[in-house]
Design a protein around this motif. Structure first.
Motif, PDB file in Angstrom:
ATOM      1  N   ARG A 216     -22.604  47.186  17.607  1.00  0.00           N
ATOM      2  CA  ARG A 216     -23.537  48.123  17.077  1.00  0.00           C
ATOM      3  C   ARG A 216     -24.841  47.634  16.525  1.00  0.00           C
ATOM      4  NH1 ARG A 216     -25.375  50.291  12.779  1.00  0.00           N
ATOM      5  NH2 ARG A 216     -24.134  48.824  11.218  1.00  0.00           N
ATOM      6  N   VAL A 217     -24.854  46.144  15.888  1.00  0.00           N
ATOM      7  CA  VAL A 217     -25.945  45.528  15.463  1.00  0.00           C
ATOM      8  C   VAL A 217     -26.871  45.248  16.523  1.00  0.00           C
ATOM      9  CG1 VAL A 217     -26.970  43.759  14.336  1.00  0.00           C
ATOM     10  CG2 VAL A 217     -25.404  45.203  13.165  1.00  0.00           C
ATOM     11  N   ASP A 218     -26.091  44.436  17.894  1.00  0.00           N
ATOM     12  CA  ASP A 218     -26.868  43.925  19.056  1.00  0.00           C
ATOM     13  C   ASP A 218     -27.824  45.436  19.559  1.00  0.00           C
ATOM     14  OD1 ASP A 218     -26.013  41.465  18.435  1.00  0.00           O
ATOM     15  OD2 ASP A 218     -24.287  41.442  19.856  1.00  0.00           O
ATOM     16  N   SER A 219     -26.902  46.316  19.736  1.00  0.00           N
ATOM     17  CA  SER A 219     -27.400  47.479  20.488  1.00  0.00           C
ATOM     18  C   SER A 219     -28.924  47.698  19.607  1.00  0.00           C
ATOM     19  CB  SER A 219     -26.367  48.672  20.450  1.00  0.00           C
ATOM     20  OG  SER A 219     -27.129  49.713  21.036  1.00  0.00           O
ATOM     21  N   LYS A 220     -28.581  48.019  18.378  1.00  0.00           N
ATOM     22  CA  LYS A 220     -29.937  48.248  17.771  1.00  0.00           C
ATOM     23  C   LYS A 220     -31.010  47.294  17.685  1.00  0.00           C
ATOM     24  CE  LYS A 220     -28.187  51.397  14.045  1.00  0.00           C
ATOM     25  NZ  LYS A 220     -28.332  51.496  12.661  1.00  0.00           N
ATOM     26  N   ARG A 221     -30.713  45.938  17.562  1.00  0.00           N
ATOM     27  CA  ARG A 221     -31.573  44.969  17.713  1.00  0.00           C
ATOM     28  C   ARG A 221     -32.275  45.264  19.332  1.00  0.00           C
ATOM     29  NH1 ARG A 221     -28.692  40.138  16.477  1.00  0.00           N
ATOM     30  NH2 ARG A 221     -29.106  40.547  14.171  1.00  0.00           N
ATOM     31  N   LYS A 222     -31.738  45.334  20.466  1.00  0.00           N
ATOM     32  CA  LYS A 222     -32.044  45.408  21.505  1.00  0.00           C
ATOM     33  C   LYS A 222     -33.196  46.690  21.573  1.00  0.00           C
ATOM     34  CE  LYS A 222     -30.789  45.726  26.457  1.00  0.00           C
ATOM     35  NZ  LYS A 222     -29.642  45.989  27.530  1.00  0.00           N
ATOM     36  N   LYS A 223     -32.720  47.732  21.240  1.00  0.00           N
ATOM     37  CA  LYS A 223     -33.504  48.969  20.897  1.00  0.00           C
ATOM     38  C   LYS A 223     -34.968  48.842  20.287  1.00  0.00           C
ATOM     39  CE  LYS A 223     -29.839  52.484  21.512  1.00  0.00           C
ATOM     40  NZ  LYS A 223     -29.242  53.564  21.050  1.00  0.00           N
ATOM     41  N   ALA A 224     -34.657  48.069  19.034  1.00  0.00           N
ATOM     42  CA  ALA A 224     -36.000  47.512  18.333  1.00  0.00           C
ATOM     43  C   ALA A 224     -36.902  46.929  19.060  1.00  0.00           C
ATOM     44  CB  ALA A 224     -35.691  47.002  16.991  1.00  0.00           C
ATOM     45  N   SER A 225     -36.137  45.907  19.849  1.00  0.00           N
ATOM     46  CA  SER A 225     -37.023  44.881  20.717  1.00  0.00           C
ATOM     47  C   SER A 225     -37.824  45.674  21.776  1.00  0.00           C
ATOM     48  CB  SER A 225     -36.312  44.010  21.259  1.00  0.00           C
ATOM     49  OG  SER A 225     -36.981  43.048  22.114  1.00  0.00           O
ATOM     50  N   GLU A 226     -37.229  46.429  22.306  1.00  0.00           N
ATOM     51  CA  GLU A 226     -37.681  47.326  23.489  1.00  0.00           C
ATOM     52  C   GLU A 226     -38.962  48.268  22.974  1.00  0.00           C
ATOM     53  OE1 GLU A 226     -34.273  49.446  25.121  1.00  0.00           O
ATOM     54  OE2 GLU A 226     -33.648  47.599  26.443  1.00  0.00           O
ATOM     55  N   THR A 227     -38.450  48.848  21.758  1.00  0.00           N
ATOM     56  CA  THR A 227     -39.711  49.680  21.282  1.00  0.00           C
ATOM     57  C   THR A 227     -40.779  48.662  20.651  1.00  0.00           C
ATOM     58  OG1 THR A 227     -38.014  51.118  20.110  1.00  0.00           O
ATOM     59  CG2 THR A 227     -40.123  51.221  19.049  1.00  0.00           C
ATOM     60  N   TRP A 228     -40.701  47.689  20.303  1.00  0.00           N
ATOM     61  CA  TRP A 228     -41.609  46.843  19.765  1.00  0.00           C
ATOM     62  C   TRP A 228     -42.702  46.354  21.135  1.00  0.00           C
ATOM     63  CZ3 TRP A 228     -44.000  45.707  15.485  1.00  0.00           C
ATOM     64  CH2 TRP A 228     -44.946  44.569  15.306  1.00  0.00           C
TER      65      TRP A 228
ATOM     66  N   CYS B  11       5.052  39.891   3.997  1.00  0.00           N
ATOM     67  CA  CYS B  11       3.909  39.783   3.629  1.00  0.00           C
ATOM     68  C   CYS B  11       3.043  39.178   4.543  1.00  0.00           C
ATOM     69  CB  CYS B  11       3.918  39.129   2.199  1.00  0.00           C
ATOM     70  SG  CYS B  11       2.228  38.853   1.353  1.00  0.00           S
ATOM     71  N   ILE B  12       3.349  38.193   5.138  1.00  0.00           N
ATOM     72  CA  ILE B  12       2.433  37.473   6.245  1.00  0.00           C
ATOM     73  C   ILE B  12       2.232  38.321   7.392  1.00  0.00           C
ATOM     74  CG2 ILE B  12       2.565  35.492   7.988  1.00  0.00           C
ATOM     75  CD1 ILE B  12       3.874  33.865   5.850  1.00  0.00           C
ATOM     76  N   ALA B  13       3.266  39.117   7.621  1.00  0.00           N
ATOM     77  CA  ALA B  13       2.810  39.864   8.927  1.00  0.00           C
ATOM     78  C   ALA B  13       1.859  41.230   8.400  1.00  0.00           C
ATOM     79  CB  ALA B  13       4.215  40.548   9.435  1.00  0.00           C
ATOM     80  N   GLU B  14       2.167  41.296   7.357  1.00  0.00           N
ATOM     81  CA  GLU B  14       1.137  42.657   6.768  1.00  0.00           C
ATOM     82  C   GLU B  14      -0.473  41.999   6.628  1.00  0.00           C
ATOM     83  OE1 GLU B  14       0.145  44.322   2.456  1.00  0.00           O
ATOM     84  OE2 GLU B  14       2.598  44.539   3.260  1.00  0.00           O
ATOM     85  N   LYS B  15      -0.388  40.843   6.260  1.00  0.00           N
ATOM     86  CA  LYS B  15      -1.806  40.182   6.234  1.00  0.00           C
ATOM     87  C   LYS B  15      -2.149  39.828   7.735  1.00  0.00           C
ATOM     88  CE  LYS B  15      -2.088  40.584   1.831  1.00  0.00           C
ATOM     89  NZ  LYS B  15      -3.031  41.497   1.378  1.00  0.00           N
ATOM     90  N   ASP B  16      -1.539  39.504   8.591  1.00  0.00           N
ATOM     91  CA  ASP B  16      -1.961  39.301   9.994  1.00  0.00           C
ATOM     92  C   ASP B  16      -2.468  40.532  10.546  1.00  0.00           C
ATOM     93  OD1 ASP B  16      -1.389  36.388  10.085  1.00  0.00           O
ATOM     94  OD2 ASP B  16       0.608  36.787  11.047  1.00  0.00           O
ATOM     95  N   LYS B  17      -1.804  41.659  10.380  1.00  0.00           N
ATOM     96  CA  LYS B  17      -2.159  42.914  10.735  1.00  0.00           C
ATOM     97  C   LYS B  17      -3.575  43.276  10.241  1.00  0.00           C
ATOM     98  CE  LYS B  17       1.805  45.685  11.707  1.00  0.00           C
ATOM     99  NZ  LYS B  17       2.714  46.781  11.369  1.00  0.00           N
ATOM    100  N   GLU B  18      -3.633  42.903   8.865  1.00  0.00           N
ATOM    101  CA  GLU B  18      -5.167  43.312   8.133  1.00  0.00           C
ATOM    102  C   GLU B  18      -6.131  42.406   8.888  1.00  0.00           C
ATOM    103  OE1 GLU B  18      -6.924  43.527   3.754  1.00  0.00           O
ATOM    104  OE2 GLU B  18      -4.737  42.989   4.149  1.00  0.00           O
TER     105      GLU B  18
ATOM    106  N   LYS C 296     -10.824  41.920  12.326  1.00  0.00           N
ATOM    107  CA  LYS C 296     -11.768  41.252  13.262  1.00  0.00           C
ATOM    108  C   LYS C 296     -12.295  42.131  14.420  1.00  0.00           C
ATOM    109  CE  LYS C 296      -9.777  36.698  13.358  1.00  0.00           C
ATOM    110  NZ  LYS C 296      -8.584  35.647  14.208  1.00  0.00           N
ATOM    111  N   GLU C 297     -11.452  43.308  14.561  1.00  0.00           N
ATOM    112  CA  GLU C 297     -11.627  44.142  15.426  1.00  0.00           C
ATOM    113  C   GLU C 297     -12.805  45.086  14.903  1.00  0.00           C
ATOM    114  OE1 GLU C 297      -9.879  48.515  17.270  1.00  0.00           O
ATOM    115  OE2 GLU C 297      -8.511  46.925  17.000  1.00  0.00           O
ATOM    116  N   LEU C 298     -12.754  45.480  13.592  1.00  0.00           N
ATOM    117  CA  LEU C 298     -13.880  46.038  13.070  1.00  0.00           C
ATOM    118  C   LEU C 298     -15.382  45.175  13.121  1.00  0.00           C
ATOM    119  CD1 LEU C 298     -12.408  47.417   9.850  1.00  0.00           C
ATOM    120  CD2 LEU C 298     -13.206  48.857  11.860  1.00  0.00           C
ATOM    121  N   LEU C 299     -15.361  43.839  12.851  1.00  0.00           N
ATOM    122  CA  LEU C 299     -16.423  42.889  13.009  1.00  0.00           C
ATOM    123  C   LEU C 299     -16.812  43.170  14.301  1.00  0.00           C
ATOM    124  CD1 LEU C 299     -18.139  40.714  11.823  1.00  0.00           C
ATOM    125  CD2 LEU C 299     -16.313  39.102  12.313  1.00  0.00           C
TER     126      LEU C 299
END
Length: 72
Positions: free
Chosen positions: A57-69, A36-43, A48-51
């Motif tokens: 992705r958000v940083d990229s959008k923020r940068k593009k928005a700043s450049e557009t502004w 169970c612990i191993a399963e939760k560690d994998k999850e 964390k990788e998805l985060l």
């Protein structure tokens, strides 16, 4: 809601020296907890990788928005 998908099975039932009924092997329960612990560690690692992907992705959008502004 269950903590993990592991379901220990009772392999045998016996009476201990004190006369109380005991179920199966205690090692099986320990292995179940470890699984169970191993399963939760994998999850956790996957989340964390998805985060990190989402942060990039958000940083990229923020940068593009700043450049557009700045162009306006």
């Amino acid at each position: 809601n269950e903590l993990c998908s592991f379901k220990p099975r009772i392999t045998s039932v016996h009476r201990g020296c004190d006369g109380n009924v005991r179920d199966g092997d205690g090692n099986e329960k320990v292995l179940g907890v470890q699984a169970c612990i191993a399963e939760k560690d994998k999850e956790i690692s996957r989340l964390k990788e998805l985060l990190e992907i989402e942060k990039r992705r958000v940083d990229s959008k923020r940068k593009k928005a700043s450049e557009t502004w700045k162009l306006l």
